[in-house]
Write an enzyme that holds these catalytic residues in place. Structure first.
Site, PDB file in Angstrom:
ATOM      1  N   GLU A   8       0.859  -1.202   0.000  1.00  0.00           N
ATOM      2  CA  GLU A   8       0.000   0.000   0.000  1.00  0.00           C
ATOM      3  C   GLU A   8       0.877   1.226   0.000  1.00  0.00           C
ATOM      4  OE1 GLU A   8      -3.559   0.320   2.708  1.00  0.00           O
ATOM      5  OE2 GLU A   8      -3.160   2.467   2.487  1.00  0.00           O
ATOM      6  N   HIS A  10       2.016   4.698  -2.002  1.00  0.00           N
ATOM      7  CA  HIS A  10       1.277   5.596  -2.888  1.00  0.00           C
ATOM      8  C   HIS A  10       2.161   6.526  -3.711  1.00  0.00           C
ATOM      9  CE1 HIS A  10      -2.341   4.131  -1.077  1.00  0.00           C
ATOM     10  NE2 HIS A  10      -1.997   4.543   0.118  1.00  0.00           N
ATOM     11  N   HIS A 161      -9.302   0.657  -0.799  1.00  0.00           N
ATOM     12  CA  HIS A 161      -8.603   1.647   0.033  1.00  0.00           C
ATOM     13  C   HIS A 161      -9.625   2.617   0.620  1.00  0.00           C
ATOM     14  CE1 HIS A 161      -6.097   5.136   1.028  1.00  0.00           C
ATOM     15  NE2 HIS A 161      -5.118   4.279   1.140  1.00  0.00           N
ATOM     16  N   ASP A 282       2.175   2.070   3.811  1.00  0.00           N
ATOM     17  CA  ASP A 282       1.284   3.210   3.547  1.00  0.00           C
ATOM     18  C   ASP A 282       2.124   4.472   3.341  1.00  0.00           C
ATOM     19  OD1 ASP A 282      -1.031   4.576   2.961  1.00  0.00           O
ATOM     20  OD2 ASP A 282      -1.766   4.656   5.026  1.00  0.00           O
TER      21      ASP A 282
HETATM   22 MN    MN Z   1      -3.101   4.401   2.054  1.00  0.00          MN
END
Ligand code: MN
Length: 319
Positions: A8, A10, A161, A282
């Site tokens: 995850e 980004h 998400h 993340d």
């Molecule tokens: Mn995220």
């Protein structure tokens, strides 16, 4: 240091700044500015954060909400394609360091299915990430059968998400701190996943694969209660082929994205099985160093750590 694959992580593509700005209310102003710079970097800064904690491959996904917040279908289709072509060039140049989850125009489920197929077959993507509801539509809607069928045929997961609900629920009035990552995203995304389970999506598509971040959005903690109460609450209106918890053991995987804490990790492993828990950071919303140091020191066995850090991702994504 255990080798890692992170799921995850980004980025931001050109032309997606306005969608991303919709999340500003959920992020501190200081972090928002820093995040935009980190999200657009595909070079030394991102690679250094990965190297620091042993991430060999980062599966990149567009920072939300992207075209899930778009009202024009044609615009969503064109922008999703552009985003996927943009990331594909960085994936191709990365010598295996970057993989990707496709960005899909969910306004048109058939177009979303076709774009997923193009991304997987032609561009090397390993699945898709969808940023919650699209103009009030959730993925249990019959219209999305074409997308679940295609994803199952391709053998790739769909990662849901968090993003905001289509309206502002009364239960958050007067409590802005609860609207966003502290709580409402968990409620919204966990609920989205339960719509799929109780809506029978995994009966219709037994090979469908669902990924959830944030240690499963609290759902692993609740499996027994889903099983014990759902038939009373549904009053005979729905039928499922299996107990609700069984879909969590067949169709659902969770990542550690954004949660660096031993107790929910232990719960996710015990409730779902060690082969269904996958390491993620993340990035850049969570510090890579904190996530990496935490998983290396977490009270789990060496075999569990290897599975969570890379083995499960290799099996699920075919990396
Ligand atoms: Mn995220």
């Amino acid at each position: 240091m255990t080798p890692k694959i992170a799921l995850e992580e980004h980025f931001l593509a050109p032309g997606f700044e306005e969608y991303f700005a919709k999340t500003a209310i959920n992020i501190s102003p200081a972090l928002f500015g820093k995040a935009a710079a980190a999200l657009t970097d595909f070079g030394d800064r991102r690679l250094a954060a990965m190297d620091q904690i042993g991430v060999e491959t980062a599966v990149l996904s567009l920072a939300g909400p992207g075209v899930q917040a778009e009202t024009e279908t044609a615009t969503a289709i064109a922008k999703a394609k552009g985003c996927n072509d943009f990331l594909a060039r960085h994936m191709a140049d990365s010598k295996g360091r970057y993989s990707g989850f496709a960005h899909l125009p969910t306004q048109d489920p058939a177009a979303a299915a076709d774009e997923l197929q193009r991304c997987v077959r032609d561009l090397g993507y390993v699945g898709a990430m969808i940023n919650g509801q699209t103009n009030g539509a959730y993925l249990d809607d019959d219209r999305f059968s074409v997308l679940w069928e295609r994803a199952a045929d391709l053998g790739v997961p769909i990662y849901i998400h968090p993003y905001n609900p289509p309206d502002f629920p009364y239960m958050f009035h007067g409590h802005p701190e609860l609207f966003g990552p502290v709580w409402s995203w968990t409620v919204e995304t966990g609920n989205h996943a339960l719509r799929l389970v109780f809506g029978g999506v995994f009966d219709r598509f037994p090979k469908a694969k669902l990924l959830l971040g944030h240690m499963g959005e609290t759902l692993p903690y609740q499996l027994w209660r889903f099983d014990s109460r759902w038939e009373i609450s549904n009053r005979g209106t729905r039928r499922l082929a299996r107990k609700p918890s069984e879909y969590f053991h067949r169709n659902i995987w969770v990542t550690t994205a954004g949660v660096c804490s031993d107790e929910p990790l232990r719960c996710a492993i015990d409730a779902m099985g060690c082969d269904r828990v996958l390491f993620s950071v993340d990035y850049p919303f969570e510090r890579a160093s904190e996530a990496g140091e935490w998983i290396e020191a977490a009270p789990i066995s060496a075999d569990e750590r290897a599975a969570i850090c890379h083995g499960n991702a290799r099996a699920l994504l075919g990396l």
